[in-house]
Design a protein around this motif. Structure first.
Motif, PDB file in Angstrom:
ATOM      1  N   VAL A 317       0.858  -1.189   0.000  1.00 59.10           N
ATOM      2  CA  VAL A 317       0.000   0.000   0.000  1.00 59.10           C
ATOM      3  C   VAL A 317       0.893   1.238   0.000  1.00 59.10           C
ATOM      4  O   VAL A 317       1.821   1.345   0.810  1.00 59.10           O
ATOM      5  CB  VAL A 317      -0.922  -0.006   1.237  1.00 59.10           C
ATOM      6  CG1 VAL A 317      -1.652   1.324   1.388  1.00 59.10           C
ATOM      7  CG2 VAL A 317      -1.914  -1.159   1.155  1.00 59.10           C
ATOM      8  N   SER A 318       0.625   2.165  -0.889  1.00 58.53           N
ATOM      9  CA  SER A 318       1.420   3.390  -0.951  1.00 58.53           C
ATOM     10  C   SER A 318       1.040   4.328   0.191  1.00 58.53           C
ATOM     11  O   SER A 318      -0.010   4.173   0.830  1.00 58.53           O
ATOM     12  CB  SER A 318       1.199   4.101  -2.284  1.00 58.53           C
ATOM     13  OG  SER A 318      -0.091   4.691  -2.327  1.00 58.53           O
ATOM     14  N   ALA A 319       1.877   5.326   0.412  1.00 54.76           N
ATOM     15  CA  ALA A 319       1.605   6.288   1.477  1.00 54.76           C
ATOM     16  C   ALA A 319       0.311   7.052   1.216  1.00 54.76           C
ATOM     17  O   ALA A 319      -0.475   7.303   2.141  1.00 54.76           O
ATOM     18  CB  ALA A 319       2.783   7.252   1.612  1.00 54.76           C
ATOM     19  N   GLU A 320       0.070   7.412  -0.038  1.00 53.88           N
ATOM     20  CA  GLU A 320      -1.155   8.162  -0.345  1.00 53.88           C
ATOM     21  C   GLU A 320      -2.393   7.286  -0.200  1.00 53.88           C
ATOM     22  O   GLU A 320      -3.456   7.759   0.207  1.00 53.88           O
ATOM     23  CB  GLU A 320      -1.067   8.765  -1.744  1.00 53.88           C
ATOM     24  CG  GLU A 320      -0.028   9.867  -1.852  1.00 53.88           C
ATOM     25  CD  GLU A 320      -0.122  10.873  -0.700  1.00 53.88           C
ATOM     26  OE1 GLU A 320      -1.218  11.437  -0.490  1.00 53.88           O
ATOM     27  OE2 GLU A 320       0.883  11.076   0.006  1.00 53.88           O
ATOM     28  N   GLU A 321      -2.260   6.010  -0.529  1.00 57.97           N
ATOM     29  CA  GLU A 321      -3.384   5.091  -0.310  1.00 57.97           C
ATOM     30  C   GLU A 321      -3.643   4.911   1.184  1.00 57.97           C
ATOM     31  O   GLU A 321      -4.799   4.792   1.612  1.00 57.97           O
ATOM     32  CB  GLU A 321      -3.089   3.747  -0.975  1.00 57.97           C
ATOM     33  CG  GLU A 321      -3.161   3.809  -2.496  1.00 57.97           C
ATOM     34  CD  GLU A 321      -2.528   2.610  -3.178  1.00 57.97           C
ATOM     35  OE1 GLU A 321      -2.763   2.431  -4.384  1.00 57.97           O
ATOM     36  OE2 GLU A 321      -1.781   1.858  -2.506  1.00 57.97           O
ATOM     37  N   ALA A 322      -2.578   4.912   1.973  1.00 53.59           N
ATOM     38  CA  ALA A 322      -2.741   4.824   3.425  1.00 53.59           C
ATOM     39  C   ALA A 322      -3.512   6.029   3.952  1.00 53.59           C
ATOM     40  O   ALA A 322      -4.306   5.914   4.894  1.00 53.59           O
ATOM     41  CB  ALA A 322      -1.377   4.722   4.104  1.00 53.59           C
ATOM     42  N   TYR A 323      -3.289   7.184   3.347  1.00 52.46           N
ATOM     43  CA  TYR A 323      -4.035   8.384   3.735  1.00 52.46           C
ATOM     44  C   TYR A 323      -5.531   8.184   3.457  1.00 52.46           C
ATOM     45  O   TYR A 323      -6.379   8.494   4.302  1.00 52.46           O
ATOM     46  CB  TYR A 323      -3.514   9.600   2.974  1.00 52.46           C
ATOM     47  CG  TYR A 323      -4.143  10.909   3.404  1.00 52.46           C
ATOM     48  CD1 TYR A 323      -3.538  11.698   4.379  1.00 52.46           C
ATOM     49  CD2 TYR A 323      -5.346  11.343   2.859  1.00 52.46           C
ATOM     50  CE1 TYR A 323      -4.118  12.896   4.789  1.00 52.46           C
ATOM     51  CE2 TYR A 323      -5.932  12.531   3.258  1.00 52.46           C
ATOM     52  CZ  TYR A 323      -5.314  13.304   4.226  1.00 52.46           C
ATOM     53  OH  TYR A 323      -5.900  14.478   4.641  1.00 52.46           O
ATOM     54  N   LEU A 324      -5.854   7.647   2.283  1.00 48.32           N
ATOM     55  CA  LEU A 324      -7.255   7.401   1.935  1.00 48.32           C
ATOM     56  C   LEU A 324      -7.897   6.399   2.897  1.00 48.32           C
ATOM     57  O   LEU A 324      -9.051   6.562   3.304  1.00 48.32           O
ATOM     58  CB  LEU A 324      -7.355   6.877   0.500  1.00 48.32           C
ATOM     59  CG  LEU A 324      -6.934   7.843  -0.608  1.00 48.32           C
ATOM     60  CD1 LEU A 324      -6.975   7.134  -1.963  1.00 48.32           C
ATOM     61  CD2 LEU A 324      -7.849   9.061  -0.631  1.00 48.32           C
ATOM     62  N   ILE A 325      -7.139   5.375   3.252  1.00 45.31           N
ATOM     63  CA  ILE A 325      -7.647   4.389   4.212  1.00 45.31           C
ATOM     64  C   ILE A 325      -7.892   5.060   5.563  1.00 45.31           C
ATOM     65  O   ILE A 325      -8.899   4.795   6.232  1.00 45.31           O
ATOM     66  CB  ILE A 325      -6.657   3.217   4.350  1.00 45.31           C
ATOM     67  CG1 ILE A 325      -6.579   2.430   3.037  1.00 45.31           C
ATOM     68  CG2 ILE A 325      -7.074   2.291   5.493  1.00 45.31           C
ATOM     69  CD1 ILE A 325      -5.447   1.412   2.996  1.00 45.31           C
ATOM     70  N   GLY A 326      -6.983   5.935   5.958  1.00 48.18           N
ATOM     71  CA  GLY A 326      -7.151   6.656   7.216  1.00 48.18           C
ATOM     72  C   GLY A 326      -8.411   7.500   7.233  1.00 48.18           C
ATOM     73  O   GLY A 326      -9.131   7.547   8.242  1.00 48.18           O
ATOM     74  N   GLU A 327      -8.692   8.170   6.127  1.00 51.81           N
ATOM     75  CA  GLU A 327      -9.928   8.958   6.032  1.00 51.81           C
ATOM     76  C   GLU A 327     -11.157   8.066   6.214  1.00 51.81           C
ATOM     77  O   GLU A 327     -12.105   8.419   6.925  1.00 51.81           O
ATOM     78  CB  GLU A 327     -10.005   9.650   4.671  1.00 51.81           C
ATOM     79  CG  GLU A 327      -9.058  10.819   4.488  1.00 51.81           C
ATOM     80  CD  GLU A 327      -9.248  11.491   3.145  1.00 51.81           C
ATOM     81  OE1 GLU A 327      -9.298  12.739   3.108  1.00 51.81           O
ATOM     82  OE2 GLU A 327      -9.361  10.777   2.123  1.00 51.81           O
TER      83      GLU A 327
END
Length: 447
Positions: A317-327
């Motif tokens: 999982v990329s860092a930006e995808e991790a951000y989306l998951i966090g949201e």
């Protein structure tokens, strides 16, 4: 003498009437009391204990209306009626188990009715579809499937199989009571291979204190069934260590549990302690099933490819995808009614997310875990964990007294992290938890 178990014997009688009759006879021979439930799609046979006309009447339609429809539309109405019938039978003590025999249509109808019954009620489906993808038939319930060899006909092969199945359902319905073991409070927990050390340690914590722990495999169906167990009132507290099904749902992996993952505990208000276990991975089948867009990005930080075995391939999982998951997770947790803590391990989220080999934490090497990406500003921490926390910082409702996010300077599989999650949940179950708990530990801070 103990009462005979009441067994519903279901099927499409206008095409498999002889087989269903024989199955009911063998249920009686095995010591059960059969009730034949008709699920016919074409015509009413006239000899069932519960006729298709009665089933259809539960929906407000007539059998003439339904039989004039194409089989697919007729089946939808019959499913609706069958669900109502079996629920009534169960609620009035007239159903101790259910067995059915069918091809694709009969299986589709009968198993939908079975899925409406609680976990623990014996459910047995004899179906020629048992040799293929059975997920639509099982759903999230404890349905036993048996391949009957033949689709129709009574002969020395099918009689033996039907006899065995009848004995099985009667035996299930007569299973001895569990006694005190059935009364232990139950903790829900999710596990995947990469989170095993954490899950097993935290589970043992509760088992040593008199709880039972149910550990579901986080492969999509496991998450869906856990959500259902929570809604059905089985679970008193949720140790949600492994949440990667959410990532697969959002990013196109094959182990998605759907949009309702991480919902039921919040809705019911039961205590839950959560971690992003396995959210460093997106899961696919064999390597040739991985979408090309991911394969083209394996040179990017954290986007490594990990071939677990010939049938399972994981992508980081990329860092930006991790951000989306966090949201997404923040939205779920903001809606929670009960005590809720999300613990974020900053040094990695699973066995593939490590900066160096560490067998105790799940990665034997060589080199770093295949999806590890260090945060340039703090190299001992994961890059994706940092972006995940940033999403939480911007989206979590910090004013809620029942909700907290803890930043933990540990890897998910370190013993201290498992102990932290277990202790927090125990405090919640004992009514002693409040925000700020455990922030006196040197490796724990509140968001």
């Amino acid at each position: 003498m103990a009462a005979k178990p009441k067994i519903v014997v279901a099927g499409i009688l206008d095409t498999k009437g002889n087989e269903i009759k024989y199955l009911a006879e063998r249920v009686a021979a095995a010591g059960g009391e059969p009730t034949i439930l008709e699920l016919s799609v074409g015509r009413e046979v006239g000899w069932a204990d519960i006729s298709i006309g009665e089933v259809i009447a539960e929906t407000g339609h007539t059998k003439e209306q339904v039989f004039s429809l194409d089989r697919g539309k007729a089946a939808d109405i019959i499913i609706e009626g069958a669900i109502k019938v079996v629920r009534k039978l169960y609620n009035t003590g007239k159903l101790d188990g259910i067995i059915a025999f069918g091809g694709s249509m009969g299986t589709s109808i009968a198993t939908r009715a079975m899925q409406s019954l609680p976990v623990g009620v014996p459910k047995f489906m004899l179906t020629t579809m048992a040799s293929g993808d059975v997920s639509p038939y099982v759903g999230t319930k404890d349905i036993c499937l048996m391949y009957p060899i033949a689709e129709a006909g009574l002969n020395k092969v099918t009689r033996r199989i039907l006899n065995n199945a009848a004995a099985a359902i009667v035996g299930m319905a007569q299973a001895p009571e569990l006694g005190e073991a059935a009364d232990k409070p139950l903790i829900g927990c999710m596990m995947f291979g990469v989170t095993t050390p954490c899950v097993l340690r935290a589970a043992k914590y509760f088992e040593d204190r008199g709880y039972d722990v149910i550990i579901n495999h986080a492969v999509g169906s496991g998450g869906r069934s856990m959500e259902e167990l929570i809604r059905d009132g089985f679970i008193v507290g949720m140790l949600d260590i492994t949440t990667h099904e959410i990532g697969d749902y959002l990013l196109g992996g094959v182990l998605s549990a759907g949009p309702d993952r991480l919902t039921a505990a919040g809705e019911r208000g039961i205590p839950q302690v959560i971690a992003p276990g396995g959210l460093d991975l997106i899961n696919f089948g064999p390597k040739d099933t991985v979408p090309e867009k991911f394969l083209k990005e394996t040179h990017l930080p954290g986007r490594g490819l990990y071939i677990h075995n010939p049938t399972v391939t994981c992508v980081g999982v990329s860092a930006e995808e991790a951000y989306l998951i966090g949201e997404h997770i923040a939205g779920k947790l903001n809606a929670a009614k009960g005590p809720t803590v999300l613990c974020v391990p900053m040094r990695g989220w699973g066995a593939c997310d490590l900066p160096a080999p560490n067998k105790d934490l799940g990665w034997a090497g060589p080199g770093p875990g295949p999806v590890w990406a260090a945060d340039p500003e703090k190299p001992e921490w994961s890059l994706r964990a940092g972006r995940f926390v940033e999403a939480l910082r911007q989206n979590i409702d910090k004013n809620k007294e029942n909700l907290e996010v803890l930043i933990v300077d540990k890897h998910l599989n370190e013993p201290e992290f498992a102990d932290l999650m277990a202790e927090l949940l125990e405090e919640m179950l004992n009514g002693k938890w409040q925000k700020g708990s455990h922030t006196d530990l040197p490796y724990v801070t509140s968001l």
